[in-house]
Design a protein around this motif. Structure first.
Motif, PDB file in Angstrom:
ATOM      1  N   PHE A   1       0.830  -1.200   0.000  1.00 43.19           N
ATOM      2  CA  PHE A   1       0.000   0.000   0.000  1.00 43.19           C
ATOM      3  C   PHE A   1       0.870   1.257   0.000  1.00 43.19           C
ATOM      4  CE2 PHE A   1      -3.367  -2.813   1.836  1.00 43.19           C
ATOM      5  CZ  PHE A   1      -4.364  -2.529   0.905  1.00 43.19           C
ATOM      6  N   ALA A   2       1.931   1.246   0.810  1.00 40.80           N
ATOM      7  CA  ALA A   2       2.791   2.425   0.914  1.00 40.80           C
ATOM      8  C   ALA A   2       3.515   2.704  -0.393  1.00 40.80           C
ATOM      9  CB  ALA A   2       3.795   2.236   2.054  1.00 40.80           C
ATOM     10  N   VAL A   3       4.074   1.667  -1.014  1.00 45.31           N
ATOM     11  CA  VAL A   3       4.810   1.842  -2.268  1.00 45.31           C
ATOM     12  C   VAL A   3       3.880   2.310  -3.384  1.00 45.31           C
ATOM     13  CG1 VAL A   3       6.122   0.626  -4.054  1.00 45.31           C
ATOM     14  CG2 VAL A   3       6.617   0.200  -1.645  1.00 45.31           C
ATOM     15  N   ALA A   4       2.663   1.773  -3.398  1.00 43.24           N
ATOM     16  CA  ALA A   4       1.680   2.165  -4.414  1.00 43.24           C
ATOM     17  C   ALA A   4       1.020   3.501  -4.096  1.00 43.24           C
ATOM     18  CB  ALA A   4       0.618   1.076  -4.546  1.00 43.24           C
ATOM     19  N   GLU A   5       1.309   4.063  -2.914  1.00 42.54           N
ATOM     20  CA  GLU A   5       0.692   5.301  -2.456  1.00 42.54           C
ATOM     21  C   GLU A   5      -0.833   5.190  -2.465  1.00 42.54           C
ATOM     22  OE1 GLU A   5       2.280   8.868  -4.140  1.00 42.54           O
ATOM     23  OE2 GLU A   5       4.313   8.082  -4.248  1.00 42.54           O
ATOM     24  N   ASP A   6      -1.305   4.021  -2.096  1.00 46.63           N
ATOM     25  CA  ASP A   6      -2.737   3.737  -2.090  1.00 46.63           C
ATOM     26  C   ASP A   6      -3.291   4.063  -0.703  1.00 46.63           C
ATOM     27  OD1 ASP A   6      -5.292   2.807  -2.324  1.00 46.63           O
ATOM     28  OD2 ASP A   6      -4.747   0.757  -2.885  1.00 46.63           O
ATOM     29  N   THR A   7      -3.802   5.264  -0.560  1.00 46.37           N
ATOM     30  CA  THR A   7      -4.302   5.730   0.732  1.00 46.37           C
ATOM     31  C   THR A   7      -5.818   5.604   0.866  1.00 46.37           C
ATOM     32  OG1 THR A   7      -4.536   8.011  -0.077  1.00 46.37           O
ATOM     33  CG2 THR A   7      -2.406   7.395   0.901  1.00 46.37           C
ATOM     34  N   ALA A   8      -6.464   5.015  -0.134  1.00 48.19           N
ATOM     35  CA  ALA A   8      -7.932   5.032  -0.175  1.00 48.19           C
ATOM     36  C   ALA A   8      -8.565   4.421   1.066  1.00 48.19           C
ATOM     37  CB  ALA A   8      -8.412   4.302  -1.434  1.00 48.19           C
ATOM     38  N   ALA A   9      -7.970   3.360   1.588  1.00 50.02           N
ATOM     39  CA  ALA A   9      -8.574   2.662   2.726  1.00 50.02           C
ATOM     40  C   ALA A   9      -7.953   3.075   4.059  1.00 50.02           C
ATOM     41  CB  ALA A   9      -8.437   1.149   2.538  1.00 50.02           C
ATOM     42  N   PHE A  10      -7.158   4.153   4.053  1.00 52.44           N
ATOM     43  CA  PHE A  10      -6.456   4.591   5.250  1.00 52.44           C
ATOM     44  C   PHE A  10      -7.013   5.921   5.755  1.00 52.44           C
ATOM     45  CE2 PHE A  10      -3.696   1.515   3.388  1.00 52.44           C
ATOM     46  CZ  PHE A  10      -2.933   0.985   4.424  1.00 52.44           C
ATOM     47  N   VAL A  11      -6.951   6.088   7.050  1.00 46.48           N
ATOM     48  CA  VAL A  11      -7.375   7.328   7.701  1.00 46.48           C
ATOM     49  C   VAL A  11      -6.160   7.972   8.349  1.00 46.48           C
ATOM     50  CG1 VAL A  11      -8.783   8.326   9.547  1.00 46.48           C
ATOM     51  CG2 VAL A  11      -9.682   6.458   8.146  1.00 46.48           C
ATOM     52  N   ASP A  12      -5.969   9.268   8.130  1.00 47.18           N
ATOM     53  CA  ASP A  12      -4.872   9.973   8.785  1.00 47.18           C
ATOM     54  C   ASP A  12      -5.285  10.299  10.205  1.00 47.18           C
ATOM     55  OD1 ASP A  12      -2.836  11.621   9.668  1.00 47.18           O
ATOM     56  OD2 ASP A  12      -2.603  12.666   7.771  1.00 47.18           O
ATOM     57  N   LEU A  13      -4.764   9.558  11.160  1.00 46.35           N
ATOM     58  CA  LEU A  13      -5.162   9.720  12.554  1.00 46.35           C
ATOM     59  C   LEU A  13      -4.655  11.014  13.144  1.00 46.35           C
ATOM     60  CD1 LEU A  13      -4.615   6.045  13.732  1.00 46.35           C
ATOM     61  CD2 LEU A  13      -6.737   7.128  13.051  1.00 46.35           C
ATOM     62  N   LEU A  14      -3.619  11.588  12.577  1.00 42.46           N
ATOM     63  CA  LEU A  14      -3.132  12.895  13.046  1.00 42.46           C
ATOM     64  C   LEU A  14      -4.153  13.986  12.724  1.00 42.46           C
ATOM     65  CD1 LEU A  14       0.688  13.308  12.346  1.00 42.46           C
ATOM     66  CD2 LEU A  14      -0.483  13.197  14.550  1.00 42.46           C
ATOM     67  N   LYS A  15      -4.703  13.965  11.520  1.00 45.60           N
ATOM     68  CA  LYS A  15      -5.678  14.970  11.133  1.00 45.60           C
ATOM     69  C   LYS A  15      -6.954  14.833  11.943  1.00 45.60           C
ATOM     70  CE  LYS A  15      -4.066  15.715   6.402  1.00 45.60           C
ATOM     71  NZ  LYS A  15      -4.387  15.595   4.958  1.00 45.60           N
ATOM     72  N   ARG A  16      -7.297  13.584  12.235  1.00 44.15           N
ATOM     73  CA  ARG A  16      -8.522  13.351  13.007  1.00 44.15           C
ATOM     74  C   ARG A  16      -8.429  13.923  14.399  1.00 44.15           C
ATOM     75  NH1 ARG A  16     -10.842   7.315  13.695  1.00 44.15           N
ATOM     76  NH2 ARG A  16      -9.446   7.281  15.497  1.00 44.15           N
ATOM     77  N   ARG A  17      -7.186  14.073  14.915  1.00 44.03           N
ATOM     78  CA  ARG A  17      -7.006  14.552  16.284  1.00 44.03           C
ATOM     79  C   ARG A  17      -6.764  16.047  16.362  1.00 44.03           C
ATOM     80  NH1 ARG A  17      -8.658  12.228  20.544  1.00 44.03           N
ATOM     81  NH2 ARG A  17      -6.936  13.061  21.762  1.00 44.03           N
ATOM     82  N   LYS A  18      -6.767  16.742  15.249  1.00 44.09           N
ATOM     83  CA  LYS A  18      -6.518  18.190  15.296  1.00 44.09           C
ATOM     84  C   LYS A  18      -7.713  18.916  15.875  1.00 44.09           C
ATOM     85  CE  LYS A  18      -3.092  18.726  11.661  1.00 44.09           C
ATOM     86  NZ  LYS A  18      -2.760  19.328  10.364  1.00 44.09           N
TER      87      LYS A  18
END
Length: 224
Positions: free
Chosen positions: A207-224
């Motif tokens: 997922f990281a190499v393909a830069e496939d973020t579709a199924a991921f949530v940025d937990l840092l942004k969620r905590r702002k």
């Protein structure tokens, strides 16, 4: 063995330090499947390639899991960063077999008293691309003694993409118990768990190499 000396006010206050530190250090914490485990307590396991791994566990627990977690930590590291004791860390000295047993028995007591335990079965920090991961049998020792407590595998992958700061990709896999393993000997069970964790880590890397973020949530942004 150095036991934990958890101070709950310290644990709560540490979040005020940790969250800004993570935002200063990473451009994102991308999580997939990060959710409360099916029961409490659990045994968390993860690959170990960075000093940040332990802090990420504390972050995820404060923001998502909300368990009473205790973490097994190398004795030298715990002596150097003694404040981890106040967050629930306890030591293991793998150079001394008696100390290994004492640490595992301590972890067993924690689990039986309703505490969640975090283990890094590799035993030390290794580059995230190292294969095989090289798990020790401590995880199966605990599973034999606590067969009804589920194990929840977590994977960490650190990566630079298009920002000045790196990202952390995190994947939480499905829980399993001793009865779910096909092997019967402790050695083969350890190999089976290592293979499962390796497959999950390699999936996360894809997922990281393909830069496939579709199924991921940025937990840092969620905590702002």
């Amino acid at each position: 063995m150095i036991p934990a000396k958890k101070i709950y006010l310290f644990d709560k206050g540490f979040e005020l330090y940790l969250n800004p530190l993570l935002r200063r250090s990473f451009s994102g914490l991308l999580g997939r499947g990060i959710q409360k485990p099916p029961s409490n307590p659990v045994i968390f396991i993860a690959n170990h390639s960075s000093w940040w791994d332990g802090l990420l566990f504390f972050f995820l627990n404060r923001t998502v899991w909300k368990h009473d977690i205790h973490m097994m930590m190398d004795e030298k590291g715990l002596v150097q960063y003694s404040f981890f004791r106040f967050l629930g860390a306890f030591s293991i000295n793998r150079a001394k077999p008696k100390d290994i047993l004492a640490s595992l028995q301590y972890a067993e007591k924690l689990l039986n008293s309703g505490k969640t335990v975090v283990l890094f079965p590799q035993g030390d920090e290794f580059h995230q691309e190292k294969r095989p991961l090289g798990f020790s049998a401590g995880i199966t020792y605990l599973m034999e003694r606590c067969p009804d407590i589920p194990v929840v595998p977590l994977s960490f992958y650190y990566s630079f993409r298009h920002a000045q700061k790196p990202e952390v990709w995190m994947l939480q896999g499905p829980a399993f118990r001793l009865a779910d393993l096909s092997s019967t000997s402790r050695k083969n069970q350890t190999v089976e768990i290592e293979q499962l964790s390796t497959q999950q880590l390699d999936e996360l890397k894809h997922f990281a190499v393909a830069e496939d973020t579709a199924a991921f949530v940025d937990l840092l942004k969620r905590r702002k």
